[in-house]
Design an enzyme around this catalytic site. Structure first.
Site, PDB file in Angstrom:
ATOM      1  N   TYR A  97      31.295  38.896 -25.864  1.00  0.00           N
ATOM      2  CA  TYR A  97      31.211  40.263 -25.316  1.00  0.00           C
ATOM      3  C   TYR A  97      31.917  40.354 -23.968  1.00  0.00           C
ATOM      4  CZ  TYR A  97      29.329  44.374 -22.948  1.00  0.00           C
ATOM      5  OH  TYR A  97      29.207  45.539 -22.235  1.00  0.00           O
ATOM      6  N   GLU A 110      18.689  48.784 -29.629  1.00  0.00           N
ATOM      7  CA  GLU A 110      19.419  49.752 -28.797  1.00  0.00           C
ATOM      8  C   GLU A 110      19.531  51.050 -29.596  1.00  0.00           C
ATOM      9  OE1 GLU A 110      22.839  48.272 -26.493  1.00  0.00           O
ATOM     10  OE2 GLU A 110      24.052  49.827 -27.459  1.00  0.00           O
TER      11      GLU A 110
HETATM   12  C1  3EB Z   1      23.702  48.199 -21.205  1.00  0.00           C
HETATM   13  O1  3EB Z   1      22.988  49.139 -20.864  1.00  0.00           O
HETATM   14  C2  3EB Z   1      23.694  47.850 -22.666  1.00  0.00           C
HETATM   15  O2  3EB Z   1      30.123  47.703 -23.110  1.00  0.00           O
HETATM   16  O3  3EB Z   1      30.625  49.689 -23.857  1.00  0.00           O
HETATM   17  C3  3EB Z   1      25.645  49.802 -23.809  1.00  0.00           C
HETATM   18  C4  3EB Z   1      26.629  50.759 -24.085  1.00  0.00           C
HETATM   19  C5  3EB Z   1      26.018  48.527 -23.446  1.00  0.00           C
HETATM   20  C6  3EB Z   1      27.990  50.440 -23.998  1.00  0.00           C
HETATM   21  C7  3EB Z   1      29.797  48.837 -23.522  1.00  0.00           C
HETATM   22  C8  3EB Z   1      27.393  48.216 -23.372  1.00  0.00           C
HETATM   23  C9  3EB Z   1      28.352  49.150 -23.635  1.00  0.00           C
HETATM   24  O4  3EB Z   1      24.400  47.576 -20.397  1.00  0.00           O
HETATM   25  C10 3EB Z   1      25.019  47.464 -23.185  1.00  0.00           C
END
Ligand code: 3EB
Length: 340
Positions: A161, A333
């Protein structure tokens, strides 16, 4: 709000009619439907249709996208995006697109092996999307979904990631210097080399919304990676009639909350979603017109997630998908839509 797409006679001298720049179009209608893909694609105004996991059909149409996340509901619905006008579509290398009624759908699917791995593939995917959209009237990206295989594999800055975040930022360059779109980034268990990215754009900017309970993602401290993830927590569409909600996890401040506790994470997510609605000036709560997705890390958790969401969000259409949150300690999520 209806979209204006007809010629309006101007009252200036000469009284000749001219095209008036239309106002922001009505939000696309996003729905979960138990029809088959061909029937949905044949409906007027269909901008995109999504199947999840091992969907039965695979029509050869640029508006059809098979998302590599298994549905945890049976029968699994398809997702349809529909607009108020005729839709054109096409392909451009690894990119496919459709446009109509003031909206643009675009998707890119890359094999990471052909681009030097997760960072290179993300860089290339974003560069392709950026180059394509640059030449379009619908050049304002409002919402993006990113689905990456084995998202939590690798350690520290080498977690896949985080490599995706590095490549995304490189491929974007200054694309989002004026503000990030809303986004989701989730791990899939389909083709292990597939990076899939799709987006919704239009000719007008939306209004990015942050969550006062959460540090903005682009300001995350160094411990979460070299490259902070570039996304807004939500985006109010230009006409103000819908809120596109980013992937929302049990993150408070910048920290993950309730490690190992599914129900507590879900509860924290619902508090985050209410805070976002308030921050956006949307009515509280979700209703039967608000399609949400729940990404569940462990398929065995699906019945519990379904039960808790039916209690807390009765009547709200929630599609349960198997997906890995980009922080390995997070189990679930949510993302989706809220119409005004
Ligand atoms: C967070 O709140 C969870 O990398 O585009 C949520 C939505 C999250 C989008 C992205 C990552 C992304 O950090 C992770």
């Amino acid at each position: 709000m209806a979209s204006l797409s007809f010629p309006v006679a101007s009252m200036t001298e000469g009284c000749e009619s001219r095209w008036v720049e239309p106002g922001p179009a009505r939000a696309p209608r996003i729905s979960y439907r138990l029809n088959d893909a061909a029937a949905l694609l044949a409906e007027p105004g269909t901008l995109a249709v999504f199947g999840f996991g091992h969907a039965a059909s695979d029509p050869d149409d640029p508006r059809w996208l098979r998302v590599p996340l298994e549905a945890l509901d049976a029968p699994a619905p398809l997702e349809a995006w529909q607009v108020d006008d005729a839709v054109q579509h096409g392909r451009d290398g690894a990119l496919r697109w459709s446009a109509g009624g003031g909206w643009l759908f675009a998707a890119v699917e890359l094999d990471e092996r052909e681009h030097g791995g997760p960072a290179g593939a993300a860089r290339e995917a974003y560069a392709q999307l950026r180059d394509f959209i640059r030449g379009r009237a619908e050049h304002r990206v409002l919402r993006i979904w990113n689905y990456q295989a084995a998202i939590n594999a690798g350690h520290g800055d080498a977690e896949r990631y985080k490599l995706f975040c590095d490549g995304r930022a490189e491929g974007c360059g200054d694309w989002f210097a004026d503000g990030y779109p809303a986004a989701t980034a989730i791990g899939h268990h389909g083709d292990p080399h597939l990076l899939q990215i799709y987006l919704l754009a239009g000719p007008h900017a939306g209004t990015a919304v942050e969550n006062p309970r959460q540090v903005s993602a682009w300001r995350y401290p160094r411990q979460y990676g070299r490259t902070s993830p570039g996304f807004a927590r939500a985006m109010t569409l230009p006409a103000g009639d819908a809120l596109a909600i980013s992937g929302t996890a049990a993150v408070v401040g910048h920290a993950s909350a309730h490690e190992g506790d599914l129900a507590a994470q879900l509860q924290e997510i619902l508090v985050n979603l209410e805070a976002l609605l308030a921050s956006a000036g949307m009515p509280a709560g979700f209703d039967t017109h608000a399609p949400l997705k729940a990404y569940v890390r462990h398929p065995a958790d699906a019945p519990r997630v379904r039960e808790l969401l039916q209690q807390r969000l009765p009547g709200v259409p929630v599609l349960l998908l198997q997906g890995d949150v980009c922080r390995s300690e997070l189990l679930v999520e949510l993302d989706g839509w809220r119409y005004a």
